[in-house]
Design a protein around this motif. Structure first.
Motif, PDB file in Angstrom:
ATOM      1  N   ARG A   1     -88.122  12.059  29.019  1.00  0.00           N
ATOM      2  CA  ARG A   1     -87.072  12.854  28.380  1.00  0.00           C
ATOM      3  C   ARG A   1     -86.687  12.289  27.011  1.00  0.00           C
ATOM      4  O   ARG A   1     -86.314  13.019  26.114  1.00  0.00           O
ATOM      5  CB  ARG A   1     -85.824  12.917  29.279  1.00  0.00           C
ATOM      6  CG  ARG A   1     -86.071  13.530  30.645  1.00  0.00           C
ATOM      7  CD  ARG A   1     -86.323  15.019  30.565  1.00  0.00           C
ATOM      8  NE  ARG A   1     -85.138  15.769  30.216  1.00  0.00           N
ATOM      9  CZ  ARG A   1     -85.145  17.058  29.901  1.00  0.00           C
ATOM     10  NH1 ARG A   1     -86.289  17.730  29.872  1.00  0.00           N
ATOM     11  NH2 ARG A   1     -84.029  17.689  29.589  1.00  0.00           N
TER      12      ARG A   1
ATOM     13  N   PHE B   1     -89.112  13.505  24.578  1.00  0.00           N
ATOM     14  CA  PHE B   1     -88.842  14.928  24.314  1.00  0.00           C
ATOM     15  C   PHE B   1     -87.657  15.069  23.353  1.00  0.00           C
ATOM     16  O   PHE B   1     -87.706  15.852  22.401  1.00  0.00           O
ATOM     17  CB  PHE B   1     -88.566  15.653  25.639  1.00  0.00           C
ATOM     18  CG  PHE B   1     -88.280  17.126  25.487  1.00  0.00           C
ATOM     19  CD1 PHE B   1     -89.159  17.960  24.795  1.00  0.00           C
ATOM     20  CD2 PHE B   1     -87.141  17.695  26.052  1.00  0.00           C
ATOM     21  CE1 PHE B   1     -88.898  19.329  24.662  1.00  0.00           C
ATOM     22  CE2 PHE B   1     -86.873  19.050  25.921  1.00  0.00           C
ATOM     23  CZ  PHE B   1     -87.753  19.872  25.227  1.00  0.00           C
ATOM     24  N   ALA B   2     -86.601  14.280  23.591  1.00  0.00           N
ATOM     25  CA  ALA B   2     -85.430  14.332  22.706  1.00  0.00           C
ATOM     26  C   ALA B   2     -85.813  13.947  21.270  1.00  0.00           C
ATOM     27  O   ALA B   2     -85.344  14.560  20.302  1.00  0.00           O
ATOM     28  CB  ALA B   2     -84.340  13.405  23.231  1.00  0.00           C
TER      29      ALA B   2
ATOM     30  N   VAL C   1     -87.568  16.849  19.739  1.00  0.00           N
ATOM     31  CA  VAL C   1     -86.597  17.893  19.394  1.00  0.00           C
ATOM     32  C   VAL C   1     -85.885  17.521  18.096  1.00  0.00           C
ATOM     33  O   VAL C   1     -85.726  18.357  17.196  1.00  0.00           O
ATOM     34  CB  VAL C   1     -85.579  18.100  20.547  1.00  0.00           C
ATOM     35  CG1 VAL C   1     -84.437  19.007  20.097  1.00  0.00           C
ATOM     36  CG2 VAL C   1     -86.279  18.685  21.772  1.00  0.00           C
TER      37      VAL C   1
ATOM     38  N   GLN D   1     -84.657  27.414  21.332  1.00  0.00           N
ATOM     39  CA  GLN D   1     -84.452  26.869  22.674  1.00  0.00           C
ATOM     40  C   GLN D   1     -85.615  27.278  23.602  1.00  0.00           C
ATOM     41  O   GLN D   1     -86.195  26.433  24.288  1.00  0.00           O
ATOM     42  CB  GLN D   1     -83.129  27.396  23.215  1.00  0.00           C
ATOM     43  CG  GLN D   1     -82.758  26.856  24.577  1.00  0.00           C
ATOM     44  CD  GLN D   1     -81.524  27.571  25.118  1.00  0.00           C
ATOM     45  OE1 GLN D   1     -80.660  27.999  24.340  1.00  0.00           O
ATOM     46  NE2 GLN D   1     -81.437  27.714  26.419  1.00  0.00           N
TER      47      GLN D   1
ATOM     48  N   LEU E   1     -88.427  24.710  25.245  1.00  0.00           N
ATOM     49  CA  LEU E   1     -88.598  24.657  26.703  1.00  0.00           C
ATOM     50  C   LEU E   1     -90.042  24.959  27.091  1.00  0.00           C
ATOM     51  O   LEU E   1     -90.635  24.294  27.938  1.00  0.00           O
ATOM     52  CB  LEU E   1     -87.673  25.680  27.380  1.00  0.00           C
ATOM     53  CG  LEU E   1     -86.261  25.212  27.699  1.00  0.00           C
ATOM     54  CD1 LEU E   1     -85.439  26.357  28.263  1.00  0.00           C
ATOM     55  CD2 LEU E   1     -86.272  24.031  28.681  1.00  0.00           C
TER      56      LEU E   1
ATOM     57  N   PHE F   1     -79.235  20.384  22.292  1.00  0.00           N
ATOM     58  CA  PHE F   1     -79.444  19.318  23.272  1.00  0.00           C
ATOM     59  C   PHE F   1     -78.828  19.695  24.622  1.00  0.00           C
ATOM     60  O   PHE F   1     -79.394  19.407  25.669  1.00  0.00           O
ATOM     61  CB  PHE F   1     -78.864  17.989  22.752  1.00  0.00           C
ATOM     62  CG  PHE F   1     -79.860  17.184  21.964  1.00  0.00           C
ATOM     63  CD1 PHE F   1     -80.488  17.732  20.853  1.00  0.00           C
ATOM     64  CD2 PHE F   1     -80.192  15.892  22.333  1.00  0.00           C
ATOM     65  CE1 PHE F   1     -81.430  17.015  20.127  1.00  0.00           C
ATOM     66  CE2 PHE F   1     -81.134  15.160  21.612  1.00  0.00           C
ATOM     67  CZ  PHE F   1     -81.751  15.714  20.509  1.00  0.00           C
TER      68      PHE F   1
ATOM     69  N   LEU G   1     -80.966  22.201  26.435  1.00  0.00           N
ATOM     70  CA  LEU G   1     -82.225  21.616  26.932  1.00  0.00           C
ATOM     71  C   LEU G   1     -81.959  20.479  27.935  1.00  0.00           C
ATOM     72  O   LEU G   1     -82.888  19.758  28.305  1.00  0.00           O
ATOM     73  CB  LEU G   1     -83.045  21.074  25.747  1.00  0.00           C
ATOM     74  CG  LEU G   1     -83.505  22.114  24.716  1.00  0.00           C
ATOM     75  CD1 LEU G   1     -84.119  21.438  23.493  1.00  0.00           C
ATOM     76  CD2 LEU G   1     -84.514  23.083  25.330  1.00  0.00           C
ATOM     77  N   HIS G   2     -80.695  20.341  28.333  1.00  0.00           N
ATOM     78  CA  HIS G   2     -80.290  19.275  29.279  1.00  0.00           C
ATOM     79  C   HIS G   2     -80.658  17.891  28.747  1.00  0.00           C
ATOM     80  O   HIS G   2     -81.156  17.033  29.479  1.00  0.00           O
ATOM     81  CB  HIS G   2     -80.921  19.517  30.665  1.00  0.00           C
ATOM     82  CG  HIS G   2     -80.648  20.901  31.189  1.00  0.00           C
ATOM     83  ND1 HIS G   2     -79.371  21.340  31.494  1.00  0.00           N
ATOM     84  CD2 HIS G   2     -81.473  21.940  31.420  1.00  0.00           C
ATOM     85  CE1 HIS G   2     -79.426  22.596  31.895  1.00  0.00           C
ATOM     86  NE2 HIS G   2     -80.685  22.997  31.858  1.00  0.00           N
ATOM     87  N   LEU G   3     -80.406  17.703  27.474  1.00  0.00           N
ATOM     88  CA  LEU G   3     -80.691  16.407  26.839  1.00  0.00           C
ATOM     89  C   LEU G   3     -79.391  15.715  26.402  1.00  0.00           C
ATOM     90  O   LEU G   3     -79.400  14.903  25.473  1.00  0.00           O
ATOM     91  CB  LEU G   3     -81.597  16.611  25.613  1.00  0.00           C
ATOM     92  CG  LEU G   3     -83.040  17.042  25.869  1.00  0.00           C
ATOM     93  CD1 LEU G   3     -83.733  17.423  24.561  1.00  0.00           C
ATOM     94  CD2 LEU G   3     -83.837  15.946  26.580  1.00  0.00           C
TER      95      LEU G   3
END
Lengths: 199, 83
Positions: free
Chosen positions: A17, A20-21, A24, A50, A54, B72, B75-77
């Motif tokens: 994650r 991924f962050a 992003v 978004q 995803l 964020f 996207l559950h970040l």
């Protein structure tokens, strides 16, 4: 496009994650601008961004690394934006464009020289609206080529790869987009020149 | 100048010319033609200005307020928002 990423592709593939962050953070501003210029609506652009991120997250194991991550993300986002446009205006949205330039496309109709206008004239709210309207009138295929190549700064090769077309097709779309924008802006700024000269 | 014939042929090379990827010969031909054809000179100048205006506006573009937080969260970040 940036060559080195601030995250590991292997970490992304394993579902990390944090990676991924980082992805992003690195790409979302550019992808948002692409979606916004394609759709012209900030809320829709955020929705597309978004959905695209995803989709990328869930499909990262299918990313083969033949293209750069950025090109892959641009492709997902431009496809999402095109899908939205098709849903809204199915009759108007054609993804395809002629490969060759027609001579009719190439003959300029507006030949007023408006480059001489004071810089302030190009920065007014009204001028910004003209820029938006001219962009809005481009077909999605031309718009995507212009945004990726001229606004996002992708190379011809990268933009062609993103849109999954040949480099010569990309160049044709880019020329058509530039010429159409020039024609549209020339009508408005040409009138501004005449107003300036006559009072 | 024969606008129906020569100018369109020339204009088809414009993308490469403007992007700096045209051959030296093509550049020389376009420069020579523009020196003789005021319409094409205006066309190229306003074309360059058009691209400049869009790029200039793009450089001044700012993300909407709360953009990163909304993205964020969606996207559950949220755990990575502090960075």
């Amino acid at each position: 496009m940036k060559q080195e990423e601030t995250f590991s592709i292997d970490a992304l593939r394993s579902g990390d994650r944090e990676a991924f962050a980082a992805m992003v953070d690195e790409y979302s501003p550019k992808l948002y601008r692409l979606a916004l210029r394609m759709l012209g609506d900030p809320q829709e652009a955020e929705d597309v961004l978004q959905d695209s991120l995803l989709k990328a997250y869930h499909a990262i194991d299918k990313f083969e690394g033949r293209s750069k991550v950025g090109t892959w993300l641009y492709r997902i986002t431009s496809n999402e934006a095109l899908m939205r446009l098709r849903k809204k205006q199915p009759a108007l949205v054609s993804v395809d464009e002629p490969i060759q330039l027609d001579k009719g496309d190439m003959v300029p109709r507006q030949l007023e020289d408006w480059c001489c206008l004071p810089e302030d004239e190009f920065m007014t709210a009204e001028a910004m609206v003209q820029l938006d309207q001219a962009m809005e009138e481009l077909s999605p295929a031309l718009k995507a080529a212009f945004i990726l190549r001229d606004l996002q700064g992708l190379s011809t090769e990268e933009a062609a790869e993103t849109l999954e077309i040949s480099e010569s097709a990309l160049k044709t779309r880019l020329s058509r987009a530039r010429l159409q924008l020039r024609e549209s802006l020339s009508i408005y700024f040409g009138d501004r020149v005449k107003e300036f000269m006559h009072g | 100048m024969d606008k129906e014939q020569h100018c369109p042929d020339l204009l088809s090379e414009l993308a490469d010319f403007m992007d700096g990827t045209a051959t030296i010969e093509v550049c020389a031909e376009i420069e020579k033609h523009m020196a003789e054809c005021p319409d094409c000179r205006v066309m190229v100048d306003t074309l360059e200005k058009t691209i400049y205006l869009y790029r200039n506006r793009e450089e001044r573009f700012e993300l909407p307020s709360g953009f990163r937080e909304r993205l964020f969260t969606s996207l559950h970040l949220e755990d990575y928002l502090k960075d």
